[in-house]
Design a protein around this motif. Structure first.
Motif, short mmCIF file in Angstrom:
data_model
loop_
_atom_site.label_atom_id
_atom_site.label_comp_id
_atom_site.label_asym_id
_atom_site.label_seq_id
_atom_site.Cartn_x
_atom_site.Cartn_y
_atom_site.Cartn_z
N ARG A 164 8.30 4.68 8.80
CA ARG A 164 7.68 3.47 9.30
C ARG A 164 6.27 3.59 9.42
NH1 ARG A 164 11.26 -0.09 11.40
NH2 ARG A 164 13.88 0.57 11.70
N TYR A 165 5.76 4.74 9.71
CA TYR A 165 4.19 4.90 9.77
C TYR A 165 3.56 4.74 8.44
CZ TYR A 165 -0.38 7.11 10.29
OH TYR A 165 -1.65 7.43 10.26
N VAL A 166 4.29 5.24 7.31
CA VAL A 166 3.55 5.02 6.09
C VAL A 166 3.87 3.67 5.48
CG1 VAL A 166 3.88 5.59 3.57
CG2 VAL A 166 4.12 7.43 5.60
N ILE A 167 4.94 2.98 5.80
CA ILE A 167 5.26 1.56 5.38
C ILE A 167 4.03 0.69 6.20
CG2 ILE A 167 6.70 -0.45 5.43
CD1 ILE A 167 7.29 1.74 3.20
N GLY A 168 4.03 0.92 7.23
CA GLY A 168 2.88 0.10 8.31
C GLY A 168 1.45 0.33 7.78
N HIS A 169 1.20 1.22 6.84
CA HIS A 169 -0.07 1.47 6.37
C HIS A 169 -0.40 1.28 4.97
CE1 HIS A 169 -0.41 3.52 10.10
NE2 HIS A 169 -1.83 3.24 10.09
N THR A 170 0.80 0.36 4.39
CA THR A 170 0.68 0.07 2.96
C THR A 170 1.13 -1.18 2.83
OG1 THR A 170 1.84 2.33 2.46
CG2 THR A 170 1.71 0.98 0.66
N THR A 171 0.54 -2.05 1.70
CA THR A 171 0.93 -3.30 1.47
C THR A 171 2.11 -3.53 0.86
OG1 THR A 171 -0.33 -3.26 -0.83
CG2 THR A 171 -1.71 -3.81 1.28
N MET A 172 2.83 -4.60 0.58
CA MET A 172 4.02 -5.01 0.14
C MET A 172 3.93 -4.97 -1.26
SD MET A 172 6.57 -8.06 0.94
CE MET A 172 8.25 -8.05 0.78
N ASP A 173 2.95 -5.34 -2.04
CA ASP A 173 2.87 -5.43 -3.49
C ASP A 173 3.16 -3.79 -3.93
OD1 ASP A 173 2.74 -7.80 -3.45
OD2 ASP A 173 0.60 -8.02 -3.63
N ASN A 174 2.54 -2.76 -3.15
CA ASN A 174 2.16 -1.37 -3.58
C ASN A 174 3.60 -0.92 -3.48
OD1 ASN A 174 -0.25 -1.28 -4.35
ND2 ASN A 174 -1.15 -0.89 -2.47
N ILE A 175 4.17 -1.44 -2.26
CA ILE A 175 5.70 -0.70 -1.94
C ILE A 175 6.63 -1.17 -3.03
CG2 ILE A 175 7.52 -0.75 -0.29
CD1 ILE A 175 5.61 -1.08 2.04
N MET B 194 11.25 -2.97 7.99
CA MET B 194 9.90 -2.46 8.42
C MET B 194 8.73 -3.50 8.14
SD MET B 194 10.55 1.41 7.23
CE MET B 194 12.07 2.18 7.63
N LEU B 195 7.72 -3.52 8.78
CA LEU B 195 6.70 -4.30 8.96
C LEU B 195 5.58 -3.67 8.21
CD1 LEU B 195 5.60 -6.97 9.90
CD2 LEU B 195 4.38 -5.88 11.54
N THR B 196 4.93 -4.46 6.88
CA THR B 196 4.10 -3.62 6.07
C THR B 196 2.64 -3.91 6.82
OG1 THR B 196 3.80 -5.69 4.67
CG2 THR B 196 5.53 -3.87 4.25
N GLN B 197 1.47 -3.24 5.82
CA GLN B 197 0.23 -3.46 6.49
C GLN B 197 -0.18 -4.89 6.51
OE1 GLN B 197 -2.59 -1.20 4.17
NE2 GLN B 197 -4.30 -1.55 5.65
N ASP B 198 0.34 -5.56 5.43
CA ASP B 198 -0.22 -7.12 5.33
C ASP B 198 0.80 -8.17 6.06
OD1 ASP B 198 1.94 -6.57 3.37
OD2 ASP B 198 1.18 -7.31 1.75
N GLU B 199 1.67 -7.46 6.95
CA GLU B 199 2.46 -8.41 7.76
C GLU B 199 3.47 -8.97 7.28
OE1 GLU B 199 -0.06 -10.93 10.16
OE2 GLU B 199 -1.06 -9.39 11.28
N ASN B 200 4.15 -8.48 6.22
CA ASN B 200 5.37 -8.69 5.43
C ASN B 200 6.49 -8.06 5.92
OD1 ASN B 200 4.52 -10.99 3.82
ND2 ASN B 200 3.40 -9.64 2.79
N VAL B 201 7.68 -8.28 5.69
CA VAL B 201 8.87 -7.42 6.17
C VAL B 201 9.59 -7.25 4.76
CG1 VAL B 201 11.10 -7.41 7.34
CG2 VAL B 201 9.29 -8.97 8.24
N VAL B 202 10.16 -5.73 4.89
CA VAL B 202 10.43 -5.14 3.69
C VAL B 202 11.66 -4.46 3.91
CG1 VAL B 202 9.03 -3.38 3.42
CG2 VAL B 202 10.02 -3.98 1.59
N THR B 203 12.60 -4.33 3.27
CA THR B 203 13.80 -3.25 3.57
C THR B 203 13.59 -2.04 2.64
OG1 THR B 203 15.35 -5.20 3.99
CG2 THR B 203 16.55 -3.17 3.58
N VAL B 204 13.79 -1.17 3.36
CA VAL B 204 13.03 0.32 2.53
C VAL B 204 14.33 1.37 3.06
CG1 VAL B 204 11.59 2.28 2.40
CG2 VAL B 204 10.72 0.02 2.90
N GLN B 205 14.93 2.05 2.11
CA GLN B 205 15.56 3.15 2.25
C GLN B 205 15.18 4.19 1.54
OE1 GLN B 205 19.75 2.23 0.59
NE2 GLN B 205 20.48 4.18 1.41
N MET B 206 15.16 5.33 2.39
CA MET B 206 14.66 6.61 1.80
C MET B 206 15.65 7.86 2.10
SD MET B 206 10.62 8.12 2.04
CE MET B 206 10.43 6.88 0.83
N GLU B 207 15.74 8.98 1.42
CA GLU B 207 16.65 9.92 1.69
C GLU B 207 15.92 11.38 1.43
OE1 GLU B 207 20.77 11.09 -0.64
OE2 GLU B 207 19.18 11.83 -1.78
#
Length: 373
Positions: free
Chosen positions: A162-173, A118-131
């Motif tokens: 994807r909406y929440v990740i897109g509005h959050t920076t990678m450091d916070n994630i 998923m793409l973060t707010q600061d335009e980084n790519v991160v792998t996220v898994q949620m249940e």
């Protein structure tokens, strides 16, 4: 050799010899022979057979309608394809071919996962898994509101994540914002599924994993380690400040109270001196010499109150002095030194008023020294 090959004179599968008749036997003839063996006519047998068949069919139909709903389940009953009722747990019966029952477990906690790049707010790519964990609250809505409620919930979870990740920076994630991402995803998911009214209730949303792509993972590991060191230093500094601050506050409070006490003591002493001077001034104006002499004597008494010497005035010029041994013994100290002042002068003496004495260390006796003019 097959039964129908040329030259085969044996029996065929239909019981014909010689292969002359290749067709199957007459069924009506077989049925008549079978009924004649039971000794009844064909009509009576047909009626009895139909009755037995009907009775057996009714029994089978009645038994086929028995079903059981488990304690954790609820049964959704459809009559001729239309919703009829919801039945509770226990042994039930339904008319077969008329009612259909769909048991639904309403106590089990179901789980769905959503993951991906998923793409973060600061335009980084991160792998996220949620249940997401959910329960079925309304079996009827769960079965018939949407075509596939589980698939719909999974797609809604993926969209919310994807909406929440897109509005959050990678450091916070990756570090301190994980719990906020989880709560925001939960709120966004409930907002998405609420209009569909699927009969589901979200129990919990778990943030299972968040990591950078494998190509840049070492750099992010260093960044996370630095973040952890920063948090550790902050915690150590906070602990040190909590330890030192109370001590400093205690010392400051003690010094403040001592200063206040000193100020009050000095002010009271100054006020006392002023009051004493105010009372003394009229007396001094009335008799200056007497007042001055009295002030001198009071001052000398205060100065020599802690000394072992005695001040005497030897105006008579005598050589014998009275030594007050009883007061010396009561004082518990060594014999005071008595010195004779010159005639017409006051010299240092002890407060007991004894003449000057000295101790003879060799004989242990006291001696009296007489001053001379």
């Amino acid at each position: 050799m097959a039964w129908n090959e040329p030259g085969n004179q044996g029996k065929d599968p239909w019981g014909n010899r010689g292969g002359k008749d290749q067709g199957p036997p007459d069924l009506d003839e077989v049925f008549r022979k079978f009924s004649s063996r039971f000794g009844g006519g064909g009509g009576n047998f047909n009626k009895m057979g139909v009755l037995l068949v009907l009775i057996g069919a009714i029994i089978v139909w009645g038994l086929s309608g028995l079903y059981k709903i488990e304690e954790a389940e609820r049964g959704v009953v459809l009559r001729f394809g239309e919703f009829h009722e919801i039945v509770g747990p226990g042994l039930k019966w339904k008319p077969t071919f008329i009612d259909e029952v769909y048991p639904v477990n309403i106590q089990r906690v179901n789980r769905l996962n959503a993951s991906g790049l998923m793409l973060t707010q600061d335009e980084n790519v991160v792998t996220v898994q949620m249940e997401v964990q959910y329960r079925i609250e309304d079996p009827h809505k769960y079965l018939f509101r949407v075509t596939n409620p589980d698939q719909s919930l999974s797609e809604a979870l993926d969209s919310a994540l994807r909406y929440v990740i897109g509005h959050t920076t990678m450091d916070n994630i990756l570090t301190v914002g994980r719990d906020k991402v989880r709560r925001d995803t939960w709120e966004e998911l409930e907002g998405i599924i609420e209009p569909y009214d699927m009969g589901l209730r979200v129990v919990d949303v778990a943030f299972k994993e968040a990591r950078p792509p494998e190509e840049v993972k070492p750099a992010f590991d260093d960044a996370i380690a630095a973040q952890e060191d920063e948090e550790r230093f902050v915690q150590e500094a906070t602990a040190y400040s909590r330890q030192v601050e109370p001590q400093a506050r205690g010392r400051a409070e003690r010094m403040l109270r001592e200063a206040n006490a000193y100020r009050e003591r000095v002010v009271l002493e100054a006020e006392g001196e002023v009051a004493r001077f105010t009372q003394l001034l009229p007396q001094y104006e009335a008799a200056p010499e007497v007042t001055r002499e009295r002030l001198y004597l009071e001052t000398m008494e205060q100065v020599f109150s802690n000394t072992s010497k005695v001040m005497v005035d030897n105006k008579d010029g005598g050589s014998m002095f009275y030594l007050p041994l009883d007061k010396i013994i009561q004082g518990g100290g060594s014999a005071p030194m008595v010195e004779q002042a010159p005639a017409n002068r006051q010299t240092s003496t002890s407060s007991s008023g004894a003449r000057t004495t000295s101790s003879d260390n060799s004989t242990g006796r006291s001696s009296v020294r007489q001053g001379r003019n």
